[in-house]
Design a protein around this motif. Structure first.
Motif, PDB file in Angstrom:
ATOM      1  N   HIS A 162       0.848  -1.180   0.000  1.00 28.62           N
ATOM      2  CA  HIS A 162       0.000   0.000   0.000  1.00 28.62           C
ATOM      3  C   HIS A 162       0.890   1.237   0.000  1.00 28.62           C
ATOM      4  N   HIS A 163       0.265   2.411  -0.013  1.00 23.29           N
ATOM      5  CA  HIS A 163       1.039   3.630   0.118  1.00 23.29           C
ATOM      6  C   HIS A 163       1.665   3.716   1.507  1.00 23.29           C
ATOM      7  N   TYR A 177       6.487  -0.213  -0.883  1.00 27.21           N
ATOM      8  CA  TYR A 177       5.264   0.603  -0.889  1.00 27.21           C
ATOM      9  C   TYR A 177       4.875   0.948  -2.324  1.00 27.21           C
ATOM     10  N   THR A 185      -4.553   1.880  -4.380  1.00 31.80           N
ATOM     11  CA  THR A 185      -4.350   2.032  -2.939  1.00 31.80           C
ATOM     12  C   THR A 185      -3.879   0.754  -2.262  1.00 31.80           C
ATOM     13  N   LEU A 186      -4.068  -0.390  -2.921  1.00 25.90           N
ATOM     14  CA  LEU A 186      -3.681  -1.639  -2.279  1.00 25.90           C
ATOM     15  C   LEU A 186      -3.492  -2.741  -3.302  1.00 25.90           C
TER      16      LEU A 186
END
Length: 229
Positions: A162-163, A177, A185-186
């Motif tokens: 994720h971020h 990341y 986002t994921l």
């Protein structure tokens, strides 16, 4: 030595070391003399409650309040050192999950990948031979600009990317990341779980049961052996 004892032995050693460190921290941070005194007062209050004949309700309530007061006082002295002593275990649990939780598949095996937001186009474009615990996937995902894309290589066998968020400054993600410049986002990888033992039900073969049982037994043995309150 680590090669000789295998993953089961390594998890066992980490659990026992963690038990020693946590109990030493608790012993150093907790007021042992005061805790011992309050435990004695709690036993005295419990005996008074047990010996009460119950005929005087007001007296019984006073005994109950006294017992609860002593018990809460004991919790107040214990809870701070106990929380502080649990921090090494918490840090080790995070690390152990990254080391012994999952493994990347062999190069000729495919895994399912899900993405959020759902429906976003992506493509697995290869594998990362430098990843820990196997060869983890390399995924191409879109960027925010038209025609731009990012190639994301998982650096470790962690099922989620994720971020980077604020708590990653405390607990990092070994897999890496997602780039900030992407609407994704994921990414979730359906990685196979590692097994450190080969017998028993599936839920008992991972590192968790071995670690927590050894940690509990080791901590109780140290507590009893060194008479830690």
């Amino acid at each position: 030595m680590t090669n000789a004892i295998g993953p089961f032995g390594r998890v066992l050693v980490w659990a026992l070391l963690c038990a020693v460190i946590s109990m030493v921290l608790y012993r150093l941070l907790s007021p042992q003399t005061r805790i011992k005194q309050i435990k004695s007062e709690v036993k005295t209050a419990q005996k008074a409650m047990a010996d009460d004949d119950g005929e005087d309700f007001a007296h019984g309530m006073r005994l109950a309040r006294a017992q609860l007061g002593k018990a809460f006082k004991l919790v107040g002295f214990v809870i701070g050192p106990a929380v502080a002593a649990s921090l090494p275990a918490l840090a080790l649990i995070v690390w152990l999950d990254g080391q012994y939780g999952y493994s990347c598949p062999a190069p000729d095996q495919n895994i399912a990948i899900t993405i959020e937001p759902q429906g976003t186009a992506f493509e697995q474009v290869g594998i990362n031979p430098d990843a820990e615990n196997g060869t983890c996937p390399i995924v191409q995902i879109p960027g925010n600009l038209d025609g731009q894309s990012h190639v994301v290589a998982a650096a470790a066998a962690i099922p989620v990317m994720h971020h980077k968020v604020w708590w990653n400054h405390l607990i990092g993600n070994p897999a890496g990341y997602l780039p900030d410049d992407t609407p994704v986002t994921l990414l979730r990888f359906e990685l196979p779980a590692q097994e450190i033992i080969s017998v028993g039900p599936g839920w008992a073969r991972g590192w968790e049961l071995t670690f927590f049982v050894a940690l509990l037994l080791g901590s109780l043995a140290i507590k009893k052996g060194f008479r830690i309150e």
